[in-house]
Scaffold this motif. Structure first.
Motif, mmCIF file in Angstrom:
data_model
loop_
_atom_site.group_PDB
_atom_site.id
_atom_site.type_symbol
_atom_site.label_atom_id
_atom_site.label_comp_id
_atom_site.label_asym_id
_atom_site.label_seq_id
_atom_site.Cartn_x
_atom_site.Cartn_y
_atom_site.Cartn_z
ATOM 1 N N GLU A 213 0.741 -1.213 0.020
ATOM 2 C CA GLU A 213 0.089 0.060 0.203
ATOM 3 C C GLU A 213 0.745 1.499 -0.074
ATOM 4 O OE1 GLU A 213 -0.746 2.509 2.837
ATOM 5 O OE2 GLU A 213 1.322 1.706 3.328
ATOM 6 N N TRP A 214 0.395 2.447 -0.513
ATOM 7 C CA TRP A 214 1.101 3.517 -0.467
ATOM 8 C C TRP A 214 0.116 4.920 0.169
ATOM 9 C CZ3 TRP A 214 5.011 5.592 1.653
ATOM 10 C CH2 TRP A 214 5.267 6.898 1.169
ATOM 11 N N ILE A 215 -0.572 5.268 -0.938
ATOM 12 C CA ILE A 215 -1.485 6.487 -0.767
ATOM 13 C C ILE A 215 -2.776 6.239 -1.498
ATOM 14 C CG2 ILE A 215 -1.839 8.716 -0.431
ATOM 15 C CD1 ILE A 215 0.987 9.075 0.208
ATOM 16 N N GLY A 216 -2.820 6.865 -2.681
ATOM 17 C CA GLY A 216 -3.731 6.925 -3.776
ATOM 18 C C GLY A 216 -3.140 7.334 -5.120
ATOM 19 N N PRO A 217 -4.088 7.239 -6.002
ATOM 20 C CA PRO A 217 -3.480 7.342 -7.487
ATOM 21 C C PRO A 217 -2.365 8.340 -7.663
ATOM 22 C CG PRO A 217 -6.041 6.859 -7.584
ATOM 23 C CD PRO A 217 -5.490 7.327 -5.995
ATOM 24 N N ALA A 222 3.162 8.981 -9.076
ATOM 25 C CA ALA A 222 4.271 9.659 -9.040
ATOM 26 C C ALA A 222 5.639 8.791 -8.720
ATOM 27 C CB ALA A 222 4.201 10.746 -8.130
ATOM 28 N N MET A 223 5.166 7.791 -7.671
ATOM 29 C CA MET A 223 6.448 6.698 -7.114
ATOM 30 C C MET A 223 6.581 5.684 -8.418
ATOM 31 S SD MET A 223 7.290 7.242 -3.929
ATOM 32 C CE MET A 223 7.465 5.593 -3.063
ATOM 33 N N GLY A 224 5.725 5.607 -9.255
ATOM 34 C CA GLY A 224 5.708 4.607 -10.296
ATOM 35 C C GLY A 224 5.249 3.482 -9.854
ATOM 36 N N LEU A 225 4.352 3.173 -8.825
ATOM 37 C CA LEU A 225 3.855 1.766 -8.486
ATOM 38 C C LEU A 225 3.282 1.029 -9.391
ATOM 39 C CD1 LEU A 225 2.858 2.972 -4.788
ATOM 40 C CD2 LEU A 225 4.402 1.000 -5.479
ATOM 41 N N TRP A 286 -5.841 11.541 -11.495
ATOM 42 C CA TRP A 286 -4.715 10.384 -11.777
ATOM 43 C C TRP A 286 -5.569 8.986 -11.885
ATOM 44 C CZ3 TRP A 286 0.098 10.707 -13.507
ATOM 45 C CH2 TRP A 286 0.672 11.940 -13.401
ATOM 46 N N LEU A 287 -6.751 8.928 -10.928
ATOM 47 C CA LEU A 287 -7.524 7.740 -11.398
ATOM 48 C C LEU A 287 -8.002 7.664 -12.731
ATOM 49 C CD1 LEU A 287 -8.780 5.141 -10.093
ATOM 50 C CD2 LEU A 287 -10.838 6.615 -9.277
ATOM 51 N N ARG A 288 -8.726 8.718 -13.210
ATOM 52 C CA ARG A 288 -9.092 8.655 -14.550
ATOM 53 C C ARG A 288 -8.092 8.459 -15.818
ATOM 54 N NH1 ARG A 288 -12.673 6.959 -16.892
ATOM 55 N NH2 ARG A 288 -14.031 7.772 -15.326
#
Length: 359
Positions: A213-217, A222-225, A286-288
């Motif tokens: 887990e991290w945060i959200g979209p 931005a982290m490249g997950l 970013w979800l979109r």
């Protein structure tokens, strides 16, 4: 301090209003302070919020309070921010309290609890439900004065390298998660690790992690997950409204006169509102974008998984609140507020949000 006063003051800062400070405060000259964070320097939303808060305090104080912000690893190692401020190596930290659960597991109540308070609800409890007084009692022996200063809002459930269809899917899963949510996963059979944010993507790519887990979209991409895992699950049962803390060395806090203490409280409350709005806006965008790219499967946890999360979470949270006398007081206050506000949320926001989908 009343929330309306906090937010009114924050609005005045944003509008560039002039402030009048007592002459003794001005005569003290410029205060040079160090703020350490647990966030990578290039992480939007968290490190940038810490920088913005420092800048706001500097501008509002007429340049008398100058705060230099250090990202994770620049001055102290990740997750050592609490100790650095407690000991006076740094003056302030910007972090999430569940990183410091080894000091007291009750700190997690002021960051996020599985199936606990949302961001708005936690802000309400801290400012109007007695939470701040309990927090002061918890942090005082560690030489820390804490203020809510930002929030990511409701988080996602996490990134997975393969699909999860049942609670049994967590057995042996190597999962990165902090806080009480990690204990929930352990009891489902997962192997939980805590890594700094900057190490997550390489660990997913190498196979050292199966999920994280991290945060959200917004922050996750931005982290490249999205390049390290192909399945993105929701909701974030473990962090329904994660809030971050401005932790201040108690001696430094008490050295400020009441006017500057109020200024810092106003700035922290204003940044909380601003940062929450920032996350909600950018997560929407970013979800979109993630949906449009179509390379990641965005999936809701199966109800059987959510029920397992809920059942275990109730036990975990109760155990955290069953420690010493202060932990029990914090737990009782938190649970009573949660019960009350859930009733209001059901007849207010939940009912409205459901009705908005009727068209």
């Amino acid at each position: 301090m009343r929330r309306r006063n906090l937010l009114a003051g924050a609005g005045a800062i944003a509008a560039g209003a002039s402030f009048s400070f007592p002459t003794p405060a001005l005569a003290q000259g410029i205060r040079q302070l160090k703020m350490v964070t647990d966030w990578p320097e290039d992480l939007p939303g968290l490190h940038t919020s810490a920088v913005r808060l420092a800048r706001t305090i500097g501008v509002a104080s007429g340049g008398r309070i100058n705060i230099e912000v250090f990202p994770a690893g620049a001055l102290v190692r990740p997750f050592e921010t609490f100790d650095a401020v407690s000991s006076g190596i740094a003056d302030m930290y910007h972090s999430a309290e569940f990183y410091f659960e080894k000091k007291s597991s009750a700190f997690s109540f002021f960051a996020s609890m599985p199936f606990g308070l949302t961001a708005d609800e936690l802000f309400a409890w801290v400012h109007y439900g007695g939470g701040q007084e309990l927090w002061d009692a918890l942090g005082g022996p560690f030489n820390i004065k804490s203020l809510l200063c930002s929030s990511t809002g409701c988080q996602m459930g996490g990134w997975f390298t393969h699909e999860i269809t049942s609670p049994e899917g967590f057995r042996g899963l190597r999962y990165r998660m902090p806080g009480p949510g990690a204990e929930v996963l352990r009891r489902l059979g997962a192997i939980v690790v805590l890594l700094p944010g900057g190490e997550i993507v390489p660990s997913l790519r190498s196979g050292a992690l199966d999920a994280s887990e991290w945060i959200g979209p917004w922050a996750d991409m931005a982290m490249g997950l999205h390049k390290g895992a192909s399945y993105y699950y929701y909701p974030g049962f473990h962090e329904p409204g994660t809030c971050q803390t401005l932790g201040i060395n108690k001696g430094v806090w008490e050295s400020f006169d009441p006017g500057d203490q109020t200024l810092i409280e106003i700035a922290a409350a204003g940044e909380f509102a601003r940062n929450l709005a920032e996350f909600n806006t950018n997560n929407t965008l970013w979800l979109r974008k993630l949906r449009d790219e179509g390379t990641v499967k965005i999936l809701k946890f199966d109800d059987s998984v959510l029920r397992a999360f809920l059942k275990i979470s109730q036990d975990v949270v109760a155990e955290i609140g069953a420690g010493d006398e202060l932990s029990r007081k914090i737990f009782t206050s938190y649970q009573q507020f949660r019960t009350s506000i859930m009733d209001w949320s059901d007849v207010a926001e939940r009912a409205f949000l459901n009705s908005r989908r009727l068209a």
